[in-house]
Design a protein around this motif. Structure first.
Motif, PDB file in Angstrom:
ATOM      1  N   GLY A  93       8.670   1.262  -1.660  1.00 49.87           N
ATOM      2  CA  GLY A  93       8.407   1.532  -0.245  1.00 49.87           C
ATOM      3  C   GLY A  93       8.281   3.021   0.014  1.00 49.87           C
ATOM      4  N   ASN A  94       8.291   3.374   1.308  1.00 57.45           N
ATOM      5  CA  ASN A  94       8.145   4.773   1.708  1.00 57.45           C
ATOM      6  C   ASN A  94       9.515   5.394   1.969  1.00 57.45           C
ATOM      7  N   SER A  95      10.274   5.655   0.917  1.00 58.43           N
ATOM      8  CA  SER A  95      11.599   6.260   1.123  1.00 58.43           C
ATOM      9  C   SER A  95      11.511   7.778   1.050  1.00 58.43           C
ATOM     10  N   GLY A 118       5.869   5.582  -4.747  1.00 58.40           N
ATOM     11  CA  GLY A 118       5.107   5.618  -3.500  1.00 58.40           C
ATOM     12  C   GLY A 118       3.882   4.736  -3.675  1.00 58.40           C
ATOM     13  N   THR A 119       3.659   3.869  -2.697  1.00 56.82           N
ATOM     14  CA  THR A 119       2.539   2.918  -2.798  1.00 56.82           C
ATOM     15  C   THR A 119       1.560   3.205  -1.671  1.00 56.82           C
ATOM     16  N   SER A 120       0.324   3.445  -2.028  1.00 59.18           N
ATOM     17  CA  SER A 120      -0.680   3.715  -0.992  1.00 59.18           C
ATOM     18  C   SER A 120      -1.818   2.699  -1.073  1.00 59.18           C
ATOM     19  N   GLY A 121      -2.592   2.677   0.012  1.00 57.86           N
ATOM     20  CA  GLY A 121      -3.751   1.782   0.042  1.00 57.86           C
ATOM     21  C   GLY A 121      -3.598   0.644   1.030  1.00 57.86           C
ATOM     22  N   GLY A 122      -2.455   0.603   1.711  1.00 56.90           N
ATOM     23  CA  GLY A 122      -2.243  -0.417   2.733  1.00 56.90           C
ATOM     24  C   GLY A 122      -2.186  -1.826   2.166  1.00 56.90           C
ATOM     25  N   MET A 123      -2.344  -2.812   3.058  1.00 60.46           N
ATOM     26  CA  MET A 123      -2.226  -4.218   2.652  1.00 60.46           C
ATOM     27  C   MET A 123      -3.362  -4.619   1.713  1.00 60.46           C
ATOM     28  N   LEU A 169       5.586  12.998  -3.702  1.00 59.87           N
ATOM     29  CA  LEU A 169       4.120  13.034  -3.698  1.00 59.87           C
ATOM     30  C   LEU A 169       3.548  12.131  -2.608  1.00 59.87           C
ATOM     31  N   LYS A 170       4.170  10.966  -2.441  1.00 66.01           N
ATOM     32  CA  LYS A 170       3.692  10.045  -1.395  1.00 66.01           C
ATOM     33  C   LYS A 170       3.920  10.642  -0.005  1.00 66.01           C
ATOM     34  N   MET A 171       5.033  11.357   0.150  1.00 65.84           N
ATOM     35  CA  MET A 171       5.320  11.991   1.445  1.00 65.84           C
ATOM     36  C   MET A 171       4.231  13.009   1.786  1.00 65.84           C
ATOM     37  N   VAL A 172       3.884  13.842   0.806  1.00 66.53           N
ATOM     38  CA  VAL A 172       2.852  14.852   1.066  1.00 66.53           C
ATOM     39  C   VAL A 172       1.506  14.163   1.308  1.00 66.53           C
ATOM     40  N   HIS A 173       1.243  13.119   0.546  1.00 66.88           N
ATOM     41  CA  HIS A 173       0.022  12.326   0.778  1.00 66.88           C
ATOM     42  C   HIS A 173      -0.048  11.883   2.240  1.00 66.88           C
ATOM     43  N   ASN A 174       1.073  11.422   2.743  1.00 64.79           N
ATOM     44  CA  ASN A 174       1.067  10.937   4.129  1.00 64.79           C
ATOM     45  C   ASN A 174       0.931  12.076   5.134  1.00 64.79           C
ATOM     46  N   GLY A 175       1.480  13.233   4.790  1.00 62.82           N
ATOM     47  CA  GLY A 175       1.275  14.401   5.652  1.00 62.82           C
ATOM     48  C   GLY A 175      -0.217  14.712   5.749  1.00 62.82           C
ATOM     49  N   ILE A 176      -0.887  14.655   4.609  1.00 61.93           N
ATOM     50  CA  ILE A 176      -2.343  14.888   4.594  1.00 61.93           C
ATOM     51  C   ILE A 176      -3.038  13.811   5.428  1.00 61.93           C
ATOM     52  N   GLU A 177      -2.555  12.586   5.259  1.00 65.19           N
ATOM     53  CA  GLU A 177      -3.122  11.452   6.025  1.00 65.19           C
ATOM     54  C   GLU A 177      -3.033  11.720   7.537  1.00 65.19           C
ATOM     55  N   TYR A 178      -1.887  12.248   7.974  1.00 65.17           N
ATOM     56  CA  TYR A 178      -1.712  12.555   9.404  1.00 65.17           C
ATOM     57  C   TYR A 178      -2.777  13.550   9.857  1.00 65.17           C
ATOM     58  N   GLY A 179      -2.937  14.612   9.072  1.00 63.22           N
ATOM     59  CA  GLY A 179      -3.875  15.668   9.452  1.00 63.22           C
ATOM     60  C   GLY A 179      -5.310  15.168   9.464  1.00 63.22           C
ATOM     61  N   MET A 238       0.220   6.951  19.430  1.00 63.86           N
ATOM     62  CA  MET A 238       0.263   7.039  17.969  1.00 63.86           C
ATOM     63  C   MET A 238       1.710   7.026  17.488  1.00 63.86           C
ATOM     64  N   HIS A 239       2.128   5.898  16.991  1.00 61.31           N
ATOM     65  CA  HIS A 239       3.495   5.810  16.468  1.00 61.31           C
ATOM     66  C   HIS A 239       3.553   6.429  15.073  1.00 61.31           C
ATOM     67  N   SER A 240       4.751   6.595  14.572  1.00 65.16           N
ATOM     68  CA  SER A 240       4.885   7.146  13.212  1.00 65.16           C
ATOM     69  C   SER A 240       6.159   6.608  12.580  1.00 65.16           C
ATOM     70  N   SER A 241       6.141   6.489  11.257  1.00 60.08           N
ATOM     71  CA  SER A 241       7.314   5.913  10.581  1.00 60.08           C
ATOM     72  C   SER A 241       8.226   6.946   9.955  1.00 60.08           C
ATOM     73  N   GLY A 242       7.833   8.207   9.959  1.00 54.87           N
ATOM     74  CA  GLY A 242       8.760   9.232   9.458  1.00 54.87           C
ATOM     75  C   GLY A 242       8.205  10.135   8.375  1.00 54.87           C
ATOM     76  N   GLU A 243       7.177   9.672   7.668  1.00 58.41           N
ATOM     77  CA  GLU A 243       6.708  10.479   6.532  1.00 58.41           C
ATOM     78  C   GLU A 243       6.117  11.825   6.964  1.00 58.41           C
ATOM     79  N   GLY A 244       5.440  11.824   8.121  1.00 56.55           N
ATOM     80  CA  GLY A 244       4.868  13.083   8.603  1.00 56.55           C
ATOM     81  C   GLY A 244       5.982  14.061   8.961  1.00 56.55           C
ATOM     82  N   SER A 267       1.298  15.897  18.052  1.00 55.04           N
ATOM     83  CA  SER A 267       0.414  15.184  18.985  1.00 55.04           C
ATOM     84  C   SER A 267       0.721  13.691  18.964  1.00 55.04           C
ATOM     85  N   ARG A 268       1.221  13.187  17.826  1.00 52.13           N
ATOM     86  CA  ARG A 268       1.662  11.775  17.828  1.00 52.13           C
ATOM     87  C   ARG A 268       2.853  11.600  18.770  1.00 52.13           C
ATOM     88  N   TYR A 269       3.823  12.512  18.662  1.00 48.39           N
ATOM     89  CA  TYR A 269       5.006  12.405  19.539  1.00 48.39           C
ATOM     90  C   TYR A 269       4.579  12.457  21.003  1.00 48.39           C
TER      91      TYR A 269
END
Ligand SMILES: O=C(O)[C@H](O)[C@@H](O)[C@H](O)[C@H](O)COP(=O)(O)O
Length: 297
Positions: A93-95, A118-123, A169-179, A238-244, A267-269
Motif C-alpha cells: 500500500g501507500n505507507s 509502492g504500487t502504482s497504476g491504479g485499479m 520512491l512511491k511518495m516522490v512519485h505521488n508528489g510528481i503526480e500532484y504537480g 480535490m481530496h488527498s490521502s497524504g502522499e503529497g 490548492s487541494r486543501y
C-alpha cells in the motif's frame, strides 16, 4: 508461487486476480465475505480467519498486505503471533517510508522480512499490469521477485534495496503526480475561461498524439471529458490521502525547494473549503485601511 493476500479492497482483489492469471496460488483473507467469495470464484482459496490463512500457506510464507496505510499497524499486530522466522511480509500500500523502516526493524527482531512496495497504476494497473517500487532485503527480493515481475507491466518494477526505499520512491512519485495533475487542471481552466469554445475531449486527444505533454494522465483526461464534456456532474473538490503532504514535508526536511508540489498540495486543501477565514481577515483588513468594499454574506 503461493501468496497470502491480506486485504481484498479494490486494489487487493485486482492484484489477486492478476496473480492467479499468472499461475500463482492465492490464499486470500478479508473480513468482507463478498470480497472473499469473489476471490474464490476466481480461483483463490478464501478465508476470513487469519489462522486458516497461515495454516494454508507453505513456509516461508509470503504475505502480501494490501490495506490503507492507516490499517497496516493493526494488521501487523494481528499477524505477528502467527508469523514465523523466514516469513516475508510485503506492504504493497501507500505507507509512509519512515513507518516502513520502523516496521522493517520491528519484524526483523522476530526473523521476519518486511518489504515496502509502492504500487502504482491504479485499479487498472493492479488488474492488468502494475508498477512497483520495492525496498527491503535482497534475500526476500530473491524469493518474491517473480510475483512482482509477473503482475507488473514490462519493465514496470524496481528493487531499490534498503528498507523504506520503495515507499520513499512511491511518495516522490505521488508528489510528481500532484504537480502534473494540478498543471493539467490549470491549463484546462484557462481554456474554460477563454473566449474560445474548445471541445476538451478533442483537445486532450490531440495533445495525446505527438505533443510534448502526451501521457497516461492526459489519456485519463480525455476519457473523463468523453464521459462528461465539461465535468458538470462533479465539484472541483480535490481530496488527498497524504502522499503529497509527506513529499512536501520530506522536501522541507531536506531543504529542497519544491514550489510546484507545494502549491499543488495547498490548492487541494483550499479546494475543500467553500470560504476561508484567511479571506475574511484579508477582506476585513483591506476595508479597515483602505475602505475597500467587502462582499457581505
Ligand atoms: O500511483 C498511483 O497509482 C496512485 O498514486 C495511487 O497510489 C492513488 O491513486 C493515490 O494514492 C491517490 O493519492 P491522493 O489521494 O493523495 O491523490
Amino acid at each position: 508461487m503461493q501468496v497470502g493476500l491480506i486485504g481484498l479492497g479494490k486494489m487487493g482483489l485486482n492484484i489477486g486476480k492478476n496473480l492467479i492469471d499468472h499461475e500463482h496460488q492465492v490464499v486470500a483473507y478479508d473480513l468482507n465475505a463478498e470480497a472473499v467469495q469473489e476471490m474464490e470464484k476466481y480461483g483463490a482459496k478464501g478465508t476470513n480467519k487469519l489462522n486458516e490463512l497461515f495454516e494454508s500457506l507453505e513456509k516461508p510464507r509470503v504475505l502480501w498486505v494490501m490495506v490503507p496505510h492507516s490499517a497496516v499497524d493493526s494488521v501487523i499486530g494481528e499477524i505477528t503471533p502467527l508469523l514465523e522466522q523466514g516469513d516475508i511480509v510485503i506492504d504493497a500500500g501507500n505507507s509512509h517510508y519512515k513507518e516502513s523502516i520502523r516496521r522493517y526493524h520491528q519484524l526483523r527482531e522476530i526473523g521476519v522480512s518486511f518489504m515496502d512496495a509502492g504500487t502504482s497504476g491504479g485499479m487498472e494497473g493492479a488488474r492488468n499490469g502494475a508498477n512497483y517500487m520495492v525496498g527491503g532485503d535482497q534475500e526476500a527480493w530473491a524469493i518474491t521477485e517473480p510475483i512482482f515481475r509477473d503482475t507488473a507491466v514490462e519493465k514496470g518494477y524496481i528493487f531499490t534495496g534498503k528498507a523504506g526505499g520503495g515507499h520513499f520512491l512511491k511518495m516522490v512519485h505521488n508528489g510528481i503526480e500532484y504537480g502534473m495533475m494540478a498543471s493539467i487542471g490549470e491549463g484546462f481552466e484557462i481554456l474554460e475561461k477563454s473566449e474560445f469554445d474548445y471541445d476538451y475531449e478533442k483537445v486532450a486527444s490531440v495533445w495525446n498524439n505527438g505533443s510534448v505533454i502526451r501521457s497516461w494522465l492526459m489519456e485519463l483526461t480525455e476519457h473523463a471529458f468523453s464521459q462528461d464534456a465539461k465535468l458538470d456532474s462533479i465539484q472541483g473538490i480535490m481530496h488527498s490521502s497524504g502522499e503529497g503532504k509527506w513529499t512536501l514535508e520530506t522536501a522541507l526536511d531536506l531543504q529542497t525547494a519544491t514550489p510546484v508540489i507545494a502549491m499543488s498540495l495547498l490548492s487541494r486543501y483550499r479546494s475543500t473549503e467553500q470560504d476561508t477565514f484567511t479571506g475574511k481577515v484579508v477582506a476585513a483588513l483591506r476595508n479597515e485601511f483602505g475602505g475597500h468594499a467587502v462582499d457581505k454574506k
